[in-house]
Motif scaffolding. Structure first.
Motif, PDB file in Angstrom:
ATOM      1  N   GLY A 154       0.793  -1.216   0.000  1.00 53.57           N
ATOM      2  CA  GLY A 154       0.000   0.000   0.000  1.00 53.57           C
ATOM      3  C   GLY A 154       0.828   1.270   0.000  1.00 53.57           C
ATOM      4  O   GLY A 154       0.365   2.331   0.447  1.00 53.57           O
ATOM      5  N   VAL A 155       2.066   1.214  -0.473  1.00 54.75           N
ATOM      6  CA  VAL A 155       2.892   2.436  -0.608  1.00 54.75           C
ATOM      7  C   VAL A 155       2.295   3.284  -1.731  1.00 54.75           C
ATOM      8  O   VAL A 155       2.093   2.796  -2.842  1.00 54.75           O
ATOM      9  CB  VAL A 155       4.360   2.080  -0.955  1.00 54.75           C
ATOM     10  N   PRO A 156       1.998   4.561  -1.476  1.00 52.10           N
ATOM     11  CA  PRO A 156       1.399   5.399  -2.515  1.00 52.10           C
ATOM     12  C   PRO A 156       2.330   5.549  -3.729  1.00 52.10           C
ATOM     13  O   PRO A 156       3.558   5.571  -3.579  1.00 52.10           O
ATOM     14  CB  PRO A 156       1.206   6.751  -1.826  1.00 52.10           C
ATOM     15  N   GLN A 157       1.724   5.652  -4.886  1.00 56.55           N
ATOM     16  CA  GLN A 157       2.461   5.744  -6.157  1.00 56.55           C
ATOM     17  C   GLN A 157       3.604   6.778  -6.142  1.00 56.55           C
ATOM     18  O   GLN A 157       4.724   6.476  -6.541  1.00 56.55           O
ATOM     19  CB  GLN A 157       1.467   6.084  -7.278  1.00 56.55           C
ATOM     20  N   PRO A 158       3.346   8.026  -5.657  1.00 58.45           N
ATOM     21  CA  PRO A 158       4.408   9.047  -5.722  1.00 58.45           C
ATOM     22  C   PRO A 158       5.640   8.703  -4.882  1.00 58.45           C
ATOM     23  O   PRO A 158       6.722   9.246  -5.121  1.00 58.45           O
ATOM     24  CB  PRO A 158       3.726  10.312  -5.163  1.00 58.45           C
ATOM     25  N   ASP A 159       5.491   7.811  -3.883  1.00 57.09           N
ATOM     26  CA  ASP A 159       6.616   7.487  -2.994  1.00 57.09           C
ATOM     27  C   ASP A 159       7.465   6.327  -3.504  1.00 57.09           C
ATOM     28  O   ASP A 159       8.516   6.026  -2.946  1.00 57.09           O
ATOM     29  CB  ASP A 159       6.096   7.115  -1.596  1.00 57.09           C
ATOM     30  N   ARG A 160       6.998   5.652  -4.558  1.00 52.49           N
ATOM     31  CA  ARG A 160       7.617   4.363  -4.887  1.00 52.49           C
ATOM     32  C   ARG A 160       9.036   4.465  -5.409  1.00 52.49           C
ATOM     33  O   ARG A 160       9.861   3.605  -5.124  1.00 52.49           O
ATOM     34  CB  ARG A 160       6.718   3.592  -5.871  1.00 52.49           C
ATOM     35  N   ASP A 161       9.347   5.519  -6.158  1.00 53.02           N
ATOM     36  CA  ASP A 161      10.728   5.677  -6.644  1.00 53.02           C
ATOM     37  C   ASP A 161      11.697   5.834  -5.471  1.00 53.02           C
ATOM     38  O   ASP A 161      12.779   5.249  -5.456  1.00 53.02           O
ATOM     39  CB  ASP A 161      10.851   6.881  -7.590  1.00 53.02           C
ATOM     40  N   GLN A 162      11.287   6.635  -4.496  1.00 53.24           N
ATOM     41  CA  GLN A 162      12.139   6.856  -3.318  1.00 53.24           C
ATOM     42  C   GLN A 162      12.307   5.572  -2.515  1.00 53.24           C
ATOM     43  O   GLN A 162      13.430   5.214  -2.105  1.00 53.24           O
ATOM     44  CB  GLN A 162      11.533   7.951  -2.427  1.00 53.24           C
ATOM     45  N   VAL A 163      11.217   4.846  -2.302  1.00 58.38           N
ATOM     46  CA  VAL A 163      11.274   3.587  -1.551  1.00 58.38           C
ATOM     47  C   VAL A 163      12.177   2.583  -2.277  1.00 58.38           C
ATOM     48  O   VAL A 163      12.974   1.873  -1.668  1.00 58.38           O
ATOM     49  CB  VAL A 163       9.847   3.019  -1.337  1.00 58.38           C
ATOM     50  N   ARG A 164      12.079   2.567  -3.619  1.00 57.52           N
ATOM     51  CA  ARG A 164      12.905   1.661  -4.419  1.00 57.52           C
ATOM     52  C   ARG A 164      14.387   2.041  -4.294  1.00 57.52           C
ATOM     53  O   ARG A 164      15.254   1.173  -4.177  1.00 57.52           O
ATOM     54  CB  ARG A 164      12.467   1.694  -5.884  1.00 57.52           C
ATOM     55  N   ALA A 165      14.676   3.348  -4.286  1.00 56.86           N
ATOM     56  CA  ALA A 165      16.073   3.814  -4.157  1.00 56.86           C
ATOM     57  C   ALA A 165      16.650   3.408  -2.799  1.00 56.86           C
ATOM     58  O   ALA A 165      17.805   2.962  -2.705  1.00 56.86           O
ATOM     59  CB  ALA A 165      16.137   5.327  -4.334  1.00 56.86           C
ATOM     60  N   TRP A 166      15.860   3.540  -1.738  1.00 55.36           N
ATOM     61  CA  TRP A 166      16.329   3.104  -0.416  1.00 55.36           C
ATOM     62  C   TRP A 166      16.588   1.601  -0.411  1.00 55.36           C
ATOM     63  O   TRP A 166      17.595   1.145   0.124  1.00 55.36           O
ATOM     64  CB  TRP A 166      15.299   3.451   0.659  1.00 55.36           C
ATOM     65  N   ALA A 167      15.676   0.843  -1.003  1.00 52.86           N
ATOM     66  CA  ALA A 167      15.827  -0.617  -1.039  1.00 52.86           C
ATOM     67  C   ALA A 167      17.119  -1.008  -1.760  1.00 52.86           C
ATOM     68  O   ALA A 167      17.846  -1.904  -1.318  1.00 52.86           O
ATOM     69  CB  ALA A 167      14.625  -1.256  -1.729  1.00 52.86           C
ATOM     70  N   ASP A 168      17.429  -0.311  -2.859  1.00 53.77           N
ATOM     71  CA  ASP A 168      18.682  -0.570  -3.581  1.00 53.77           C
ATOM     72  C   ASP A 168      19.887  -0.236  -2.696  1.00 53.77           C
ATOM     73  O   ASP A 168      20.884  -0.959  -2.682  1.00 53.77           O
ATOM     74  CB  ASP A 168      18.755   0.264  -4.866  1.00 53.77           C
ATOM     75  N   GLY A 169      19.771   0.852  -1.975  1.00 51.33           N
ATOM     76  CA  GLY A 169      20.861   1.290  -1.092  1.00 51.33           C
ATOM     77  C   GLY A 169      21.159   0.302   0.021  1.00 51.33           C
ATOM     78  O   GLY A 169      22.309   0.142   0.437  1.00 51.33           O
ATOM     79  N   VAL A 170      20.131  -0.369   0.493  1.00 48.49           N
ATOM     80  CA  VAL A 170      20.297  -1.367   1.560  1.00 48.49           C
ATOM     81  C   VAL A 170      21.233  -2.494   1.105  1.00 48.49           C
ATOM     82  O   VAL A 170      22.037  -3.006   1.871  1.00 48.49           O
ATOM     83  CB  VAL A 170      18.924  -1.962   1.972  1.00 48.49           C
ATOM     84  N   MET A 171      21.139  -2.867  -0.182  1.00 48.83           N
ATOM     85  CA  MET A 171      21.841  -4.054  -0.676  1.00 48.83           C
ATOM     86  C   MET A 171      23.220  -3.776  -1.272  1.00 48.83           C
ATOM     87  O   MET A 171      24.008  -4.684  -1.444  1.00 48.83           O
ATOM     88  CB  MET A 171      20.993  -4.756  -1.754  1.00 48.83           C
ATOM     89  N   HIS A 172      23.522  -2.527  -1.631  1.00 52.53           N
ATOM     90  CA  HIS A 172      24.756  -2.267  -2.400  1.00 52.53           C
ATOM     91  C   HIS A 172      26.025  -2.472  -1.566  1.00 52.53           C
ATOM     92  O   HIS A 172      26.090  -2.061  -0.419  1.00 52.53           O
ATOM     93  CB  HIS A 172      24.746  -0.843  -2.957  1.00 52.53           C
ATOM     94  N   ARG A 173      27.030  -3.123  -2.186  1.00 52.38           N
ATOM     95  CA  ARG A 173      28.350  -3.307  -1.549  1.00 52.38           C
ATOM     96  C   ARG A 173      29.452  -2.944  -2.545  1.00 52.38           C
ATOM     97  O   ARG A 173      29.430  -3.396  -3.680  1.00 52.38           O
ATOM     98  CB  ARG A 173      28.561  -4.768  -1.126  1.00 52.38           C
ATOM     99  N   ASP A 174      30.428  -2.152  -2.095  1.00 48.43           N
ATOM    100  CA  ASP A 174      31.613  -1.878  -2.918  1.00 48.43           C
ATOM    101  C   ASP A 174      32.655  -2.981  -2.708  1.00 48.43           C
ATOM    102  O   ASP A 174      32.609  -3.695  -1.715  1.00 48.43           O
ATOM    103  CB  ASP A 174      32.215  -0.512  -2.555  1.00 48.43           C
ATOM    104  N   GLU A 175      33.584  -3.078  -3.644  1.00 45.53           N
ATOM    105  CA  GLU A 175      34.588  -4.156  -3.580  1.00 45.53           C
ATOM    106  C   GLU A 175      35.401  -4.070  -2.296  1.00 45.53           C
ATOM    107  O   GLU A 175      35.774  -3.000  -1.843  1.00 45.53           O
ATOM    108  CB  GLU A 175      35.542  -4.077  -4.785  1.00 45.53           C
ATOM    109  N   GLY A 176      35.642  -5.250  -1.702  1.00 46.79           N
ATOM    110  CA  GLY A 176      36.464  -5.316  -0.493  1.00 46.79           C
ATOM    111  C   GLY A 176      35.708  -5.025   0.788  1.00 46.79           C
ATOM    112  O   GLY A 176      36.235  -5.173   1.881  1.00 46.79           O
ATOM    113  N   VAL A 177      34.454  -4.602   0.680  1.00 48.90           N
ATOM    114  CA  VAL A 177      33.662  -4.308   1.877  1.00 48.90           C
ATOM    115  C   VAL A 177      33.024  -5.613   2.358  1.00 48.90           C
ATOM    116  O   VAL A 177      32.210  -6.210   1.669  1.00 48.90           O
ATOM    117  CB  VAL A 177      32.559  -3.265   1.575  1.00 48.90           C
ATOM    118  N   THR A 178      33.436  -6.051   3.561  1.00 47.43           N
ATOM    119  CA  THR A 178      32.899  -7.314   4.080  1.00 47.43           C
ATOM    120  C   THR A 178      31.867  -7.065   5.172  1.00 47.43           C
ATOM    121  O   THR A 178      31.536  -7.953   5.928  1.00 47.43           O
ATOM    122  CB  THR A 178      34.028  -8.192   4.652  1.00 47.43           C
ATOM    123  N   ASP A 179      31.396  -5.848   5.258  1.00 46.97           N
ATOM    124  CA  ASP A 179      30.366  -5.558   6.258  1.00 46.97           C
ATOM    125  C   ASP A 179      29.358  -4.573   5.674  1.00 46.97           C
ATOM    126  O   ASP A 179      29.516  -4.110   4.555  1.00 46.97           O
ATOM    127  CB  ASP A 179      31.016  -4.992   7.527  1.00 46.97           C
TER     128      ASP A 179
END
Length: 402
Positions: A154-179
Motif C-alpha cells: 500500500g505504498v502510494p504511487q508518488p513514494d515508490r521511486d524513493q522507496v525503491r532507491a532506499w531498497a537498492d541502497g540497503v543491498m549495495h556493496r563496494d569491492e572489499g567491503v565485508t560488512d
C-alpha cells in the motif's frame, strides 16, 4: 600439489563465476572450512538439503547473512521470522500468513501485469524499435519487483521511486567491503522510519492492503507488534525485491546465451514457467545462506563446534552431478521438481515463492509478447557484488520488436 581451495563470498572473481569454485568444493572439500573468515560450508545437494531441513541443530536466530553487522540477536529486526527459530518463528510466520495469503497473491496478478506493462512501455520507447540499447535492469527487472511489493503493502504511487532507491541502497556493496556500509545503514533507517509512519496511518484508517491485513491478523488474541510488522515489511524488501530482480535478469542473460533453448518459448509462452524454473536451478539469485550451529554437529567425521557459522550453498547444490544430469547445461524443461532449493526447504521455505514465480512469469510473458528477439551486450553488463545474492546491476540489451 593442487592449489588450496578458497571460498571467499566477498571476492569479485567469485562473483563473476562461482561455479568452478563450487565444483572443487563438492569434489575435494564437501565440508569446507575457512579459518580467516570463520565459517564452514556445505556444497553437495544432499548435504545442503539436509541442512535446510535441520532447523533444530542449524539455527537461524542470528540471521542468514555472513556480513558481521547483519549477524547477531538483532537480526530479526530486519529479517523477521527468517532470523528466528521455533517457537518464535512458527508464531510469527503463522500470524503473517493470515495476511500474506495465496488468494491475496492471486488477486494481485492483474496489477502486476499493469505495472509490468507500464515499465515495458517506457523501456520499449527507449529501445526505439531496437535502434538503441536499453538497460533491462534499470528500466524493468529492477523496478517491477519493488513496485509490486509497494503495491502489496500500500505504498502510494508518488513514494515508490524513493522507496525503491532506499531498497537498492540497503543491498549495495563496494569491492572489499565485508560488512554493511554506512550508506546501507542509512538507507535501512530511512525505510524503517517510512514504514513506521505507514503502519501508524493504517492504525487510524485501515485499507485493503497487506499492511492493514498484518495489523488485523490475530490468533486467539495474539497479534503482531509494530516491530514485527515492520520487520516483515523489511524482509519483503530484501528477500522479495532483490531476489526477483536477479531472477528476471538471470533469465534474460541465460536465455540470450542459449538461443536454442529460448526459440520454442517465442512460439509458446506457456513454456515460460519452465524457463523460470531452469533459471532458478542453473543460476539462482540466493547462492549462500548462513546458519549457526546449536549444540554439536558431526559431518564427514568432523565435529563442528557449537556457535560456529555454517554456510549452505544452494548455488552449488543445483550444479551437483550426483543429482542432475549435465548440470552445467542450461536445459529449459528439464525435470527439477522438489530438487530445487532456491526458496529453501523445510520450516523456513520461502513464504514468497508463489509471488516470485508469478511475477517472473507475468514479466517475461509481457516482455515476449512485444519482441521476437533480443541481444545482451555482455561487454557492458555489470554484475552485482554481494556476499549472498547473484545477478546483474546492469544488463544492456537491444530488442527486435514484434
Amino acid at each position: 600439489m593442487p592449489s588450496e581451495i578458497l571460498l571467499d563470498p566477498y571476492n569479485y572473481d567469485f562473483h563473476e563465476d562461482p561455479y568452478p569454485y563450487y565444483q572443487r568444493l563438492r569434489d575435494e572439500a564437501p565440508l569446507y572450512r575457512n579459518e580467516e573468515l570463520g565459517f564452514w560450508a556445505l556444497s553437495r545437494h544432499h548435504d545442503v538439503l539436509q541442512g535446510f531441513r535441520n532447523s533444530s541443530t542449524l539455527s537461524n536466530k542470528f540471521g542468514v547473512s555472513l556480513d558481521p553487522a547483519s549477524r547477531g540477536p538483532h537480526a530479526a529486526k530486519t529479517m523477521s521470522f527468517l532470523a528466528m527459530d521455533d517457537p518464535s518463528h512458527l508464531r510469527l510466520r503463522t500470524l503473517v500468513s493470515k495476511g500474506f495469503t495465496p488468494r491475496r497473491i492471486r488477486e494481485l496478478e492483474p496489477r502486476v501485469t499493469e505495472i509490468a506493462i507500464q515499465h515495458l512501455d517506457v523501456m520499449m520507447d527507449k529501445a526505439a524499435g531496437g535502434a538503441e540499447p536499453v538497460d533491462y535492469v534499470n528500466e524493468f527487472a529492477g523496478k517491477l519487483p519493488m513496485d509490486v511489493i509497494s503495491e502489496l503493502m500500500g505504498v502510494p504511487q508518488p513514494d515508490r521511486d524513493q522507496v525503491r532507491a532506499w531498497a537498492d541502497g540497503v543491498m549495495h556493496r563496494d569491492e572489499g567491503v565485508t560488512d554493511v556500509p554506512a550508506a546501507a545503514v542509512e538507507a535501512s533507517l530511512n525505510l524503517i522510519v517510512y514504514y513506521q509512519e505507514m503502519v501508524r496511518e493504517r492504525r487510524h484508517q485501515l485499507t485493503d492492503d497487506l499492511t492493514s491485513a498484518l495489523l488485523e491478523a490475530e490468533i486467539d488474541g495474539d497479534r503482531l507488534t509494530e516491530d514485527e510488522i515492520i520487520g516483515f515489511m523489511f524482509l519483503m524488501v530484501i528477500a522479495g525485491n532483490e531476489t526477483t530482480t536477479k531472477l528476471l535478469a538471470n533469465a534474460a542473460f541465460w536465455g540470450h546465451k542459449n538461443p536454442d533453448q529460448l526459440a520454442p518459448i517465442y512460439a509458446d509462452l506457456t513454456r515460460i514457467p519452465l524457463w523460470v524454473e531452469e533459471t532458478l536451478r542453473y543460476d539462482t539469485s540466493s547462492q549462500i545462506l548462513a546458519r549457526t550451529v546449536a549444540g554439536e554437529l558431526t559431518l564427514y567425521d568432523t565435529t563442528i563446534p557449537d556457535g560456529d557459522v555454517l554456510l549452505l550453498l544452494p548455488g552449488s547444490a543445483h550444479r551437483d552431478e550426483r543429482v542432475f544430469d549435465r548440470p552445467d547445461d542450461y536445459l529449459i524443461g528439464r525435470e527439477i521438481g522438489s530438487k530445487l532449493m532456491s526458496f529453501g526447504s523445510g520450516a523456513h521455505f520461502c513464504l514468497g515463492a508463489h509471488l516470485a514465480r508469478m511475477e517472473a512469469r507475468v514479466a517475461l510473458e509481457e516482455f515476449f509478447k512485444r519482441i521476437h528477439g533480443y541481444e545482451v551486450d555482455e561487454a557492458n553488463s555489470v554484475r552485482v557484488h554481494s556476499s549472498n545474492v547473484r545477478g546483474f546491476a546492469h544488463l544492456p540489451i537491444t530488442v527486435q520488436s514484434r
